[in-house]
Design a protein around this motif. Structure first.
Motif, PDB file in Angstrom:
ATOM      1  N   ILE A  36       0.835  -1.204   0.000  1.00  0.00           N
ATOM      2  CA  ILE A  36       0.000   0.000   0.000  1.00  0.00           C
ATOM      3  C   ILE A  36       0.869   1.252   0.000  1.00  0.00           C
ATOM      4  O   ILE A  36       0.741   2.115  -0.875  1.00  0.00           O
ATOM      5  N   GLY A  37       1.753   1.362   0.985  1.00  0.00           N
ATOM      6  CA  GLY A  37       2.523   2.587   1.164  1.00  0.00           C
ATOM      7  C   GLY A  37       3.318   3.000  -0.051  1.00  0.00           C
ATOM      8  O   GLY A  37       3.438   4.187  -0.355  1.00  0.00           O
ATOM      9  N   ILE A 158      -1.134  -4.808  -2.469  1.00  0.00           N
ATOM     10  CA  ILE A 158      -1.321  -4.337  -3.847  1.00  0.00           C
ATOM     11  C   ILE A 158      -2.762  -4.540  -4.290  1.00  0.00           C
ATOM     12  O   ILE A 158      -3.379  -3.648  -4.895  1.00  0.00           O
ATOM     13  N   ALA A 159      -3.313  -5.720  -4.007  1.00  0.00           N
ATOM     14  CA  ALA A 159      -4.700  -5.987  -4.379  1.00  0.00           C
ATOM     15  C   ALA A 159      -5.645  -5.014  -3.684  1.00  0.00           C
ATOM     16  O   ALA A 159      -6.591  -4.495  -4.300  1.00  0.00           O
ATOM     17  N   LEU A 160      -5.404  -4.748  -2.403  1.00  0.00           N
ATOM     18  CA  LEU A 160      -6.239  -3.791  -1.671  1.00  0.00           C
ATOM     19  C   LEU A 160      -6.139  -2.400  -2.278  1.00  0.00           C
ATOM     20  O   LEU A 160      -7.156  -1.708  -2.436  1.00  0.00           O
ATOM     21  N   LEU A 183      -5.704   4.936   5.694  1.00  0.00           N
ATOM     22  CA  LEU A 183      -6.479   4.166   6.662  1.00  0.00           C
ATOM     23  C   LEU A 183      -6.100   2.691   6.624  1.00  0.00           C
ATOM     24  O   LEU A 183      -5.907   2.057   7.678  1.00  0.00           O
ATOM     25  N   LEU A 184      -5.972   2.127   5.428  1.00  0.00           N
ATOM     26  CA  LEU A 184      -5.564   0.733   5.307  1.00  0.00           C
ATOM     27  C   LEU A 184      -4.170   0.508   5.893  1.00  0.00           C
ATOM     28  O   LEU A 184      -3.915  -0.502   6.557  1.00  0.00           O
ATOM     29  N   THR A 185      -3.257   1.462   5.646  1.00  0.00           N
ATOM     30  CA  THR A 185      -1.900   1.346   6.185  1.00  0.00           C
ATOM     31  C   THR A 185      -1.904   1.377   7.702  1.00  0.00           C
ATOM     32  O   THR A 185      -1.151   0.647   8.358  1.00  0.00           O
ATOM     33  N   LEU A 190      -1.237  -1.527  12.930  1.00  0.00           N
ATOM     34  CA  LEU A 190      -1.685  -2.082  14.218  1.00  0.00           C
ATOM     35  C   LEU A 190      -1.490  -3.598  14.253  1.00  0.00           C
ATOM     36  O   LEU A 190      -1.114  -4.164  15.284  1.00  0.00           O
ATOM     37  N   ALA A 191      -1.721  -4.266  13.116  1.00  0.00           N
ATOM     38  CA  ALA A 191      -1.544  -5.725  13.071  1.00  0.00           C
ATOM     39  C   ALA A 191      -0.078  -6.122  13.210  1.00  0.00           C
ATOM     40  O   ALA A 191       0.232  -7.204  13.728  1.00  0.00           O
TER      41      ALA A 191
END
Length: 396
Positions: A36-37, A158-160, A183-185, A190-191
């Motif tokens: 993502i980043g 990447i898919a997200l 937001l996804l990052t 957190l995970a």
């Protein structure tokens, strides 16, 4: 040492009860930092060109700024190896990365965008080096597919990112894509928050020097191959969606990036599993040749099917190439192999957009052909690894 320091050390070096915990944490860290980043920029680039007035040359400059930052982060892992074993360095890097994504829509200044992408690159590299080093340290001796699934976190990210663009582009603007990516990052951060860093090396200095001397030539070939892969792969990774947009339509471009991510998700464990039957260097050469063909395909054939096949071949190989290259580096027991290989990779990524920028005035086809040729050169360099390379019975 006070109680706080003792608690911090215990937190840093505790071992998960299951290797799958490490797989999930590393996967989340790689999804945030890389999937993502870094790579949300690829599907959002056509939107920024259409809605924010970004030119192809300016888009290449932003990509270069990101890769320059990536180089800085990788070099930090070499010069300051203590960072690779730091929980704080990983957490701070993830938080800063999230902030850079959220700030992209706040300005329309290209210089400010370049600074944000540069910082994002540096933090992405730091998280990547920490996470992969932790993976090799913690999963050493476990089944090969575990590290492959951890690398699959990049494909998931990447898919997200591709799905975000598909959904948001029909309802809102390019800025909303960056906020959704932030937001996804944050969720992935957190995970990955409790990921166990790599332990300090315990082998005697004389033994480490001896290992380095024995593997020097093979590591040099690996370094050249992985650096060339950085050049070719990043040209495709940056401009593939934009190229497909121009020949097969915007929906095909965003859809192709989703396919890249979905193909990447299982690819690393698949290549790792194949490594139990065949030599990794041979598999590395095969993967590079397949990737070169995939990159060239949309440059020589228009239409939706060549675009989708290209995306599948690209997604199905680039993570496997990274995973196999870094694992071979660890096999050769070269000191700080992950950070050094990542540095060469990042140097290649800086050179990639610069090499093809003069070719972008007439579209992206010629740039993809150049990228394909460079990846073939990487395959030739990797071919020398197949000579007298003895595969370990156990997998790092």
């Amino acid at each position: 040492m006070n109680a706080v320091d003792s608690a911090g050390e215990l937190t840093a070096f505790r071992t998960p009860t299951s290797p799958w915990v490490t797989v999930g944490q590393v996967g989340a860290a790689l999804a945030a930092s890389m999937g993502i980043g870094r790579f949300v920029y690829t599907p959002v680039l056509p939107l920024m060109e259409a809605q924010a007035g970004l030119t192809p040359s300016a888009g290449a400059a932003l990509a270069t700024a990101n890769y320059l930052g990536y180089l800085v982060g990788a070099l930090a892992g070499i010069v300051l190896p203590v960072l690779v074993r730091s929980v704080a360095a990983m957490r701070v890097s993830l938080l800063i990365l999230t902030a850079t994504l959220a700030l992209m829509p706040v300005t329309s200044n290209e210089t400010a965008w370049a600074v944000l992408r540069c910082v994002a690159g540096a933090t992405s590299a730091m998280v990547f080096v920490i996470a992969v080093s932790a993976m090799h340290s913690t999963l050493s001796g476990h089944a090969a597919h575990l590290s492959g699934w951890a690398f699959g976190g990049i494909g998931a990210g990447i898919a997200l990112s591709g799905l975000v663009v598909l959904v948001v582009r029909s309802m809102s603007t390019w800025g909303s894509v960056w906020w959704a990516a932030a937001l996804l990052t944050l969720i992935c951060t957190l995970a990955a928050w409790t990921l166990t860093p790599e332990r300090a090396p315990t082998a005697p200095a004389a033994e480490r020097r001896r290992s380095r001397e024995q593997g020097h030539r093979r590591f040099s070939a690996l370094f050249i191959s992985y650096s060339l892969e950085g050049v070719g792969y990043i040209i495709a990774g940056t401009f593939l969606v934009a190229a497909i947009d121009r020949t097969a339509g915007s929906f095909a471009g965003s859809g192709a990036w989703v396919i890249v991510g979905l193909a990447a998700l299982p690819s690393a464990p698949l290549w790792a599993s194949l490594g139990r039957r065949w030599s990794r260097p041979i598999l590395l050469v095969i993967a590079l040749v397949v990737q070169a063909a995939g990159i060239a395909l949309p440059a020589v054939a228009d239409g939706i099917w060549p675009a989708l096949i290209s995306a599948f071949l690209f997604g199905g190989t680039f993570l496997g190439i990274s995973q196999m290259s870094l694992t071979i580096g660890a096999h050769l027991q070269f000191p700080r192999a992950v950070a050094i290989l990542t540095t060469g990779y990042s140097l290649g990524q800086i050179a990639g957009p610069l090499i093809v920028t003069p070719l972008l005035s007439d579209g992206y086809h010629l740039a993809l052909l150049v990228a394909s040729g460079i990846v073939l050169a990487a395959a030739l360099a990797a071919a020398s690894l197949t000579i007298r390379f003895r595969q370990r019975a156990t997998v790092e």
